[in-house]
Design a protein around this motif. Structure first.
Motif, PDB file in Angstrom:
ATOM      1  N   ALA A  52     -99.779 -27.687 -35.587  1.00  8.27           N
ATOM      2  CA  ALA A  52     -99.801 -28.744 -37.665  1.00  8.27           C
ATOM      3  C   ALA A  52     -99.399 -27.271 -38.332  1.00  8.27           C
ATOM      4  O   ALA A  52    -101.073 -26.204 -37.780  1.00  8.27           O
ATOM      5  CB  ALA A  52    -100.281 -29.490 -37.844  1.00  8.27           C
ATOM      6  N   LEU A  53     -99.310 -26.998 -39.578  1.00  7.04           N
ATOM      7  CA  LEU A  53     -99.126 -25.890 -40.552  1.00  7.04           C
ATOM      8  C   LEU A  53     -99.866 -26.586 -41.215  1.00  7.04           C
ATOM      9  O   LEU A  53     -99.260 -28.015 -41.947  1.00  7.04           O
ATOM     10  CB  LEU A  53     -98.029 -24.887 -40.700  1.00  7.04           C
ATOM     11  N   VAL A  54    -101.046 -26.917 -42.129  1.00  2.00           N
ATOM     12  CA  VAL A  54    -101.669 -27.335 -42.942  1.00  2.00           C
ATOM     13  C   VAL A  54    -101.541 -26.952 -44.299  1.00  2.00           C
ATOM     14  O   VAL A  54    -102.302 -25.298 -44.473  1.00  2.00           O
ATOM     15  CB  VAL A  54    -103.055 -27.509 -42.231  1.00  2.00           C
ATOM     16  N   THR A  55    -101.564 -26.970 -45.632  1.00  2.00           N
ATOM     17  CA  THR A  55    -100.892 -26.426 -46.533  1.00  2.00           C
ATOM     18  C   THR A  55    -102.342 -27.165 -47.787  1.00  2.00           C
ATOM     19  O   THR A  55    -102.651 -28.404 -47.917  1.00  2.00           O
ATOM     20  CB  THR A  55     -99.755 -26.083 -47.229  1.00  2.00           C
ATOM     21  N   CYS A  56    -103.427 -26.390 -48.201  1.00  2.00           N
ATOM     22  CA  CYS A  56    -103.754 -27.058 -49.297  1.00  2.00           C
ATOM     23  C   CYS A  56    -103.993 -26.205 -50.884  1.00  2.00           C
ATOM     24  O   CYS A  56    -103.331 -24.861 -50.305  1.00  2.00           O
ATOM     25  CB  CYS A  56    -105.688 -26.615 -48.902  1.00  2.00           C
ATOM     26  N   GLY A  57    -103.633 -26.474 -51.857  1.00  2.00           N
ATOM     27  CA  GLY A  57    -103.363 -26.524 -52.789  1.00  2.00           C
ATOM     28  C   GLY A  57    -101.645 -26.045 -53.470  1.00  2.00           C
ATOM     29  O   GLY A  57    -100.732 -26.683 -52.092  1.00  2.00           O
ATOM     30  N   GLU A  58    -102.009 -25.413 -54.267  1.00  2.00           N
ATOM     31  CA  GLU A  58    -100.380 -24.908 -54.879  1.00  2.00           C
ATOM     32  C   GLU A  58    -100.485 -23.821 -55.769  1.00  2.00           C
ATOM     33  O   GLU A  58    -101.184 -22.978 -56.128  1.00  2.00           O
ATOM     34  CB  GLU A  58     -99.965 -26.209 -56.193  1.00  2.00           C
ATOM     35  N   GLY A  59     -98.907 -22.850 -56.058  1.00  2.00           N
ATOM     36  CA  GLY A  59     -98.885 -21.527 -56.337  1.00  2.00           C
ATOM     37  C   GLY A  59     -99.848 -21.049 -55.938  1.00  2.00           C
ATOM     38  O   GLY A  59    -100.010 -20.891 -54.366  1.00  2.00           O
ATOM     39  N   ASP A  60     -99.978 -19.674 -56.435  1.00  2.00           N
ATOM     40  CA  ASP A  60    -101.621 -19.076 -56.213  1.00  2.00           C
ATOM     41  C   ASP A  60    -102.745 -19.717 -55.474  1.00  2.00           C
ATOM     42  O   ASP A  60    -103.324 -18.861 -55.206  1.00  2.00           O
ATOM     43  CB  ASP A  60    -101.502 -17.851 -57.767  1.00  2.00           C
ATOM     44  N   ASN A  61    -102.826 -20.721 -55.960  1.00  2.02           N
ATOM     45  CA  ASN A  61    -104.082 -20.866 -55.206  1.00  2.02           C
ATOM     46  C   ASN A  61    -103.961 -21.385 -53.692  1.00  2.02           C
ATOM     47  O   ASN A  61    -104.679 -22.228 -53.070  1.00  2.02           O
ATOM     48  CB  ASN A  61    -104.991 -22.118 -56.176  1.00  2.02           C
ATOM     49  N   THR A  62    -102.678 -21.702 -53.403  1.00  3.20           N
ATOM     50  CA  THR A  62    -102.137 -22.173 -52.287  1.00  3.20           C
ATOM     51  C   THR A  62    -102.885 -21.378 -50.768  1.00  3.20           C
ATOM     52  O   THR A  62    -103.292 -20.498 -50.584  1.00  3.20           O
ATOM     53  CB  THR A  62    -100.800 -22.075 -51.738  1.00  3.20           C
ATOM     54  N   THR A  63    -103.852 -22.054 -50.119  1.00  2.00           N
ATOM     55  CA  THR A  63    -104.237 -21.789 -48.522  1.00  2.00           C
ATOM     56  C   THR A  63    -103.726 -22.677 -47.504  1.00  2.00           C
ATOM     57  O   THR A  63    -103.342 -23.610 -47.844  1.00  2.00           O
ATOM     58  CB  THR A  63    -105.550 -21.864 -48.097  1.00  2.00           C
ATOM     59  N   TYR A  64    -104.067 -21.999 -45.578  1.00  3.51           N
ATOM     60  CA  TYR A  64    -103.498 -22.352 -44.902  1.00  3.51           C
ATOM     61  C   TYR A  64    -104.219 -22.681 -43.818  1.00  3.51           C
ATOM     62  O   TYR A  64    -105.272 -21.530 -43.558  1.00  3.51           O
ATOM     63  CB  TYR A  64    -101.502 -21.244 -44.831  1.00  3.51           C
ATOM     64  N   ARG A  65    -104.295 -23.229 -43.106  1.00  6.96           N
ATOM     65  CA  ARG A  65    -104.584 -23.425 -41.273  1.00  6.96           C
ATOM     66  C   ARG A  65    -103.973 -24.035 -41.034  1.00  6.96           C
ATOM     67  O   ARG A  65    -102.378 -24.164 -40.731  1.00  6.96           O
ATOM     68  CB  ARG A  65    -106.507 -24.197 -41.798  1.00  6.96           C
ATOM     69  N   VAL A  66    -104.486 -23.311 -39.788  1.00 10.09           N
ATOM     70  CA  VAL A  66    -103.615 -23.445 -38.212  1.00 10.09           C
ATOM     71  C   VAL A  66    -104.025 -25.195 -37.436  1.00 10.09           C
ATOM     72  O   VAL A  66    -105.143 -24.711 -36.724  1.00 10.09           O
ATOM     73  CB  VAL A  66    -102.498 -22.490 -37.752  1.00 10.09           C
ATOM     74  N   ALA A  67    -102.876 -26.101 -37.004  1.00 11.44           N
ATOM     75  CA  ALA A  67    -104.111 -26.876 -36.527  1.00 11.44           C
ATOM     76  C   ALA A  67    -103.753 -27.499 -35.407  1.00 11.44           C
ATOM     77  O   ALA A  67    -102.229 -27.324 -35.115  1.00 11.44           O
ATOM     78  CB  ALA A  67    -104.604 -28.348 -36.735  1.00 11.44           C
ATOM     79  N   LYS A  68    -104.407 -27.334 -33.909  1.00  8.57           N
ATOM     80  CA  LYS A  68    -103.548 -28.650 -32.669  1.00  8.57           C
ATOM     81  C   LYS A  68    -104.310 -29.392 -32.374  1.00  8.57           C
ATOM     82  O   LYS A  68    -105.175 -30.028 -32.617  1.00  8.57           O
ATOM     83  CB  LYS A  68    -104.221 -27.280 -31.134  1.00  8.57           C
ATOM     84  N   LEU A  69    -102.867 -30.284 -32.531  1.00  4.23           N
ATOM     85  CA  LEU A  69    -103.150 -32.116 -33.009  1.00  4.23           C
ATOM     86  C   LEU A  69    -102.823 -33.041 -31.302  1.00  4.23           C
ATOM     87  O   LEU A  69    -102.235 -31.654 -30.220  1.00  4.23           O
ATOM     88  CB  LEU A  69    -102.050 -32.279 -33.031  1.00  4.23           C
TER      89      LEU A  69
END
Length: 495
Positions: free
Chosen positions: A256-273
């Protein structure tokens, strides 16, 4: 949101059908005269290895897969590489300037299936097919919103649909219907309405298949269903997670591609489910400042990132058990493209790159010197990040990686030459051996078919398919049907 007018019944004169069959025979089978000359040409392979190291043999056997496993076929060398047409479909009744979009292409050993606008059609794969050899049509409740490249071992896939609704309903344009389809028969196996999916649209809905599970995400929620019967297994919403799943990659595992925040404050993490429960097995935090993230492979886990550019800038391979980073491969000289489509499920769709069991094969940028090979494909070790083998294109003959074949790579080599045909070849990066699978010419007027920017290009069970993603009326001949897909198989392969 509308994706073009619905299809209407196709009518075409027998005379024109005969003319078209004659034209395609001349072009595709005309490659036979060049076969002997082409086979004698150099393989164009550079292979890097340490002297004295034992070379691992390519696995040409195939264990029997469970019906709901994601298909991993191993191809056989055809009796003859001489090409012949096995599928051709022309899309009728294109009107005005509006495009008719075709966001999905799948092949089994018997059927080539296409998702076009608000229906899916299956075409029989057979030598010198009758005009428009349609096997079945599945009419949907609305236009297709998201598709996956994943197909089960027994020939099923799933799609997301945008049911047609009145504007007054407040849900016009919402993509909240998931359907499981048998590609050989065109039968709808089950259909479900996704919960709390009022914000699911064609621009943000993503679908993947893995281990008996269909998983869908739309940035503000996600849901998973059992392939067998369509029972809901789990789902999330923004109310339960401040960092929602943006999309999934399937196959042997579920990322899964997990997204936090919006615009310039967006960060990502990748999770195995865990596919059956949605439980997180491990997480990998992507560095800050990254503009976009894609998931070209779930197992082995490989992510593509866009850091300060408009294209993929790096590939990162992860340990499948722990999620720890193994290596980072700069893409400065290479051209994997994960951003061709802006909709229809894009998190796991990357062109110009293929991930194998312990290698990633990446297409280089084009060479400006017309006297030298157009481009090349480089194989990188996923643990060390080092280049271990190279396959050269030729002048005016670029090469495109299509898929793995055991530990080999299947490559499409297009052509701008009237003498040298296009080719599908199998390349063994351990030995450097190139084996021709198909030699053919596509019709002159359909050059866009060879361009992965415009077309889906598949090779499955001895057949190569070229399918346009956008179908437009020919302004010079506005009443003529437009070529949607053409398939090529071996003249020596028994069907």
């Amino acid at each position: 949101m509308s994706f073009g007018p619905p299809p209407s019944i196709y009518t075409h004169s027998a005379l024109e059908a005969d003319r078209s069959r004659a034209r395609r025979r001349r072009r595709v089978l005309g490659a036979a005269a060049a076969v002997s000359a082409v086979v004698c040409l150099g393989a164009g392979v550079l292979w890097y290895d340490s002297a004295g190291h034992e070379k691992r043999r390519t696995d040409t056997t195939q264990a029997r897969q469970a019906p709901d496993a994601i298909r991993e076929t191993v191809e056989k060398t055809p009796v003859s590489p001489e090409g012949q047409v096995v599928v051709q479909h022309n899309e009728p009744n294109l009107t005005g300037k509006q495009q008719r979009l075709a966001p999905g292409t799948w092949a089994t050993g018997k059927i080539l299936a296409r998702a076009v606008a608000n229906h899916i059609e299956g075409y029989r794969i057979e030598p010198d097919p009758d005009w428009d050899a349609k096997a079945w049509t599945l009419t949907l409740d609305g236009h297709v919103c998201a598709t996956s490249r994943d197909v089960t071992a027994d020939g099923r896939t799933a799609i997301v649909v945008q049911p047609a609704r009145a504007k007054s309903s407040g849900k016009n344009g919402v993509c909240d219907e998931v359907i499981m389809v048998d590609l050989d028969t065109g039968k709808k196996l089950w259909q479900q309405t996704m919960p709390s999916a009022g914000s699911a649209y064609v621009t943000n809905t993503d679908i993947a298949l893995t281990q008996g599970v269909v998983a869908i995400a739309w940035r503000e929620g996600s849901v998973a269903y059992a392939m067998d019967g369509g029972k809901r297994l789990w789902n999330t919403t923004v109310a339960t997670s401040r960092c929602p799943d943006t999309g999934f990659a399937g196959g042997r595992a579920l990322l899964a591609l997990v997204t936090c925040g919006e615009g310039d404050n967006t960060t990502y993490r990748v999770a195995k489910l865990d596919p059956r429960t949605g439980r997180t097995v491990w997480q990998y935090p992507v560095s800050k400042g990254v503009n976009s993230v894609w998931l070209p492979s779930a197992d082995p886990p490989v992510i593509a990132i866009q850091a300060g550019d408009y294209t993929v800038t790096d590939l990162i391979s992860l340990d499948s058990k722990t999620g720890e980073q193994l290596t980072r491969i700069p893409m400065t000289k290479y051209k994997p493209d994960c951003s061709i489509d802006m909709y229809f499920g894009v998190v796991a769709k990357c062109y110009g790159m293929v991930v194998g069991r312990d290698r990633v094969f990446v297409m280089s940028k084009d060479n400006d010197d017309i006297t030298k090979p157009e481009n090349q494909i480089t194989a990188f070790d996923l643990k060390k990040g080092t280049a271990v083998a190279k396959f050269q294109g030729r002048p005016f003959q670029p090469v495109l990686p299509l898929r793995t074949n055991g530990d080999d790579l299947i490559i499409y080599r297009s052509t701008l030459d009237d003498v040298r045909p296009a080719a599908v070849v199998d390349w063994n990066p351990q030995t450097g051996k190139e084996t021709p699978y198909l030699l053919f010419h596509l019709p002159d007027e359909y050059g866009r078919l060879s361009n992965p920017d415009d077309s889906d290009i598949l090779y499955e069970q001895g057949h190569a398919f070229f399918a346009r993603r956008e179908l437009e009326r020919d302004d010079v001949h506005p009443k003529d049907p437009v070529l949607s897909v053409i398939g090529v198989g071996s003249a020596g392969l028994k069907h």
